[in-house]
Design a protein around this motif. Structure first.
Motif, short mmCIF file in Angstrom:
data_model
loop_
_atom_site.label_atom_id
_atom_site.label_comp_id
_atom_site.label_asym_id
_atom_site.label_seq_id
_atom_site.Cartn_x
_atom_site.Cartn_y
_atom_site.Cartn_z
N GLU A 552 -7.08 3.59 -7.73
CA GLU A 552 -8.30 2.94 -7.26
C GLU A 552 -8.18 2.58 -5.78
O GLU A 552 -9.12 2.76 -5.00
N GLN A 553 -7.01 2.06 -5.39
CA GLN A 553 -6.82 1.68 -3.99
C GLN A 553 -6.88 2.90 -3.06
O GLN A 553 -7.47 2.84 -1.98
N MET A 554 -6.26 4.00 -3.49
CA MET A 554 -6.24 5.19 -2.64
C MET A 554 -7.64 5.71 -2.35
O MET A 554 -7.88 6.29 -1.28
N ALA A 555 -8.55 5.53 -3.29
CA ALA A 555 -9.91 6.05 -3.14
C ALA A 555 -10.90 4.99 -2.68
O ALA A 555 -12.10 5.24 -2.64
N SER A 556 -10.42 3.82 -2.30
CA SER A 556 -11.31 2.72 -1.97
C SER A 556 -11.81 2.81 -0.54
O SER A 556 -11.30 3.57 0.29
N VAL A 557 -12.81 2.00 -0.24
CA VAL A 557 -13.36 1.94 1.11
C VAL A 557 -12.29 1.47 2.09
O VAL A 557 -12.24 1.90 3.25
N GLU A 558 -11.39 0.59 1.64
CA GLU A 558 -10.32 0.11 2.51
C GLU A 558 -9.45 1.25 3.02
O GLU A 558 -8.80 1.14 4.07
N GLY A 559 -9.46 2.38 2.28
CA GLY A 559 -8.65 3.52 2.66
C GLY A 559 -9.07 4.18 3.95
O GLY A 559 -8.33 5.02 4.49
#
Length: 629
Positions: A552-559
């Motif tokens: 989820e983190q890898m594909a998040s906006v934060e990425g």
């Protein structure tokens, strides 16, 4: 002032199809070890020659040129003969939506065409068939085709054709493997998939050439080729009347496929050969060649075929035989790091189909971990990793064209590859120590360890046929595991052909405990298509809440903050290599022998496709006969 962020790019058809590995994240690269072994090495002896940290004095990694330019005037037209070296016949599924194995991707690469292309970093660029725009604020991707992109039957490629490929994969009757979390992320896709809706709400045709795709969320991976945006088209006018469940077996897919690439199919001999003719209306310009003839060549015959100058280009040349063909007159051998790695997978669960309540999806199809699986103990998996010497395998069997892998992220993805990971270098003492501490001991004196509960432990190992030493390498692994007291037996006592092997692995055959395969990573480092909870290609069936969070983190906006995303990747690789659902065994180089009558040939990632030798339409010959010196 608006905070709206837009990323505008152009995209092209796939680069040189001779090295096409996989289209999109998670696609199966040539997942057989086609001929990749070296038959003269005594593996039982070599394992004792290495130090405990895997150091060895064998061949070191080799560097290759990626472009060749040959002297001579260009002749008009001509036929390029391609030898596709493989012991596994291509299935003949000419569809990006329906194919599963790299052999089909190879033969499709000459004719299908792709909507979006990529630069040297595998990101959408300004080189070709359509403009691409990602609006981070609205979660909308806009793809706009050029107006001169034509199907082989003369019809224009339209936005409706891009929409149609989404409709095929999302259809309730679709039985292929391309439906993933990336597609489920499209607004309305799950309702369409379940049959609750007749169309996909988030896929909107603006006009003949413009398509909008609205996602529930967007991430930086969507700027990457294969990284979340399904970038293909299917000819609606040609296929729409065929029920989705019948598409794979239809003559429009198997016998008379059409695409919008530089060559069109003239004839197919299933599993053996494909004849292509130039497509004069190719949007980048008419090809210089008249024809391409592709034939499959068994690995045992490849070197002899090169000695006889039987083909202009060899695709999939067996790296184990490199020393025997590297200096054959009349050829230049190009090479590059593959977007691929080999691995040994552990069966840790099973694929669970979607749970339905009438037409409503209660639980999506997903991988379900079995805590009681034979290989569930990570101590057992780690011991098996330490017991095998992949440094020696890469150097001795592959003559420096492969090297030990330390991660499931390949070095080509330099921003995300954790080069500091040690991985599992050969350390037999450590392997024995781990098993002892975990309670795997020999209780009956037969030399083989039992489970911590005192039960017999027999580990069934599935692997593929192909090449002279596919079997010796498997035997080496099995001997290495026997040396630490593990009873590993070859499934059915033999190696299995590519297609039947993956049929059984994908079906979670209960007879398989471990298996040896290979992954083509595609052009996006994001690993959710291979190791996500809802990824059908996650053949180990490994799924954890911690892994879900990483995905989820890898594909998040934060990425979109690359440094932040890189740190997530580093942490995930550490976690993955500790849990070890697979043993990444070898990073790979591919080699492409090119006959000297080919005017120029370029396999550089991100090369300008209009440069002679880089795009298929630019290839040309300098003589009627192949060079022999």
């Amino acid at each position: 002032m608006s905070n709206k962020k837009k990323y505008s790019m152009l995209a092209s058809t796939a680069a040189v199809a001779f090295i096409l590995a996989a289209c999109g994240n998670g696609d199966t690269e040539d997942t057989t070890d086609n001929g990749n072994g070296a038959g003269e090495t005594d593996t039982s002896e070599e394992s004792g020659e290495e130090s405990s940290n895997g150091e060895q004095d064998g061949p070191q990694p080799i560097e290759f040129d990626q472009r060749v330019e040959n002297d001579g005037e260009e002749i008009e037209g001509g036929t390029l003969n391609v030898g596709y070296v493989s012991d596994s016949p291509f299935t003949g599924i000419f569809s990006w939506e329906l194919y599963t194995g790299n052999p089909d991707a190879i033969v499709m690469g000459y004719m299908m065409g792709t909507v979006l292309g990529s630069d040297e970093n595998y990101q959408w660029d300004d080189s070709g068939a359509a403009t691409f725009e990602l609006d981070q604020e609205t979660n909308i991707v806009t793809i706009t085709l050029k107006d001169n992109v034509m199907w082989h039957d003369g019809e224009q490629v339209t936005a409706g054709d891009i929409a149609f490929t989404h409709e095929i994969i999302g259809h309730p009757d679709y039985a292929g493997v391309r439906y993933s979390g990336d597609l489920a992320n499209i607004v309305g896709m799950e309702a369409y998939k379940s049959g609750e809706a007749d169309s996909i709400e988030g896929v909107r045709i603006v006009d003949d050439l413009t398509l909008e795709i609205e996602y529930q969320s967007v991430g930086v991976q969507m700027l990457q080729a294969g990284g979340g945006v399904w970038a293909y088209a299917a000819p609606r006018h040609y296929l729409e009347g065929i029920p989705v469940a019948e598409l794979e077996s239809s003559p429009e897919i198997r016998e008379n496929p059409i695409g919008f690439g530089p060559f069109k199919v003239e004839n197919i001999v299933p599993g053996e050969s494909v004849s292509y003719t130039a497509f004069e209306d190719y949007y980048r310009g008419a090809p210089k060649l008249d024809r391409i003839e592709l034939e499959t060549v068994p690995t045992t015959s490849a070197v002899a075929a090169m000695q006889n100058a039987s083909y202009d280009v060899f695709v999939g040349m067996p790296t184990d035989q490199y020393e025997t063909f590297k200096d054959i007159p009349g050829y230049t051998v190009l090479g590059q790091d593959e977007n691929a790695y080999t691995y040994i997978g552990f069966k840790l669960g099973e694929w669970q189909e979607a749970e339905m309540d009438g037409e409503e999806v209660v639980e999506p199809a997903q991988n379900v971990l079995d805590p009681d699986a034979k290989m569930a103990d990570k101590n057992l998996r780690q011991a098996m990793a330490y017991a095998i010497d992949n440094d020696a395998v890469g150097a001795r069997f592959y003559q420096g064209l492969r090297r030990r892998a330390n991660s499931p992220i390949i070095p080509n993805f330099a921003d995300y590859y954790n080069e500091e990971l040690e991985g599992y270098p050969f350390n037999q003492e450590r392997a024995i120590e781990i098993l002892d501490e975990a309670g795997y001991v020999d209780t009956n004196g037969d030399g083989m360890r039992e489970t911590p509960e005192g039960e017999e432990l027999v580990i069934n190992f599935a692997s593929m046929s192909g090449g002279e030493v596919a079997e010796p390498i498997v035997e080496y692994y099995m001997q290495s595991w026997a040396a630490i007291g593990l009873n590993v037996k070859l499934l059915d006592g033999r190696l299995h052909e590519f297609n039947s092997f993956y049929d059984r692995v994908q079906a979670d055959d209960p007879g398989i405990d471990i298996y040896q395969g290979a992954w083509g990573t595609g052009m996006d480092p994001t690993p959710d298509g291979l190791y996500g909870r809802e990824a059908m290609f996650n053949y180990t069936r490994w799924a954890t809440e911690e892994n879900d969070e990483f995905m989820e983190q890898m594909a998040s906006v934060e990425g979109f903050d690359i440094e932040w995303r890189a740190e997530v990747f580093n942490e995930w690789q550490e976690y993955f290599m500790e849990e070890l659902p697979i043993i990444p065994t070898l990073f790979r180089k591919s080699v492409t022998p090119v006959n000297n009558r080919v005017g120029s040939f370029d396999i550089t990632v991100g090369a300008d496709l209009d440069t002679p030798g880089a795009g298929l339409h630019t290839l040309y010959l300098t003589g009627e006969d192949r060079a022999t010196e």
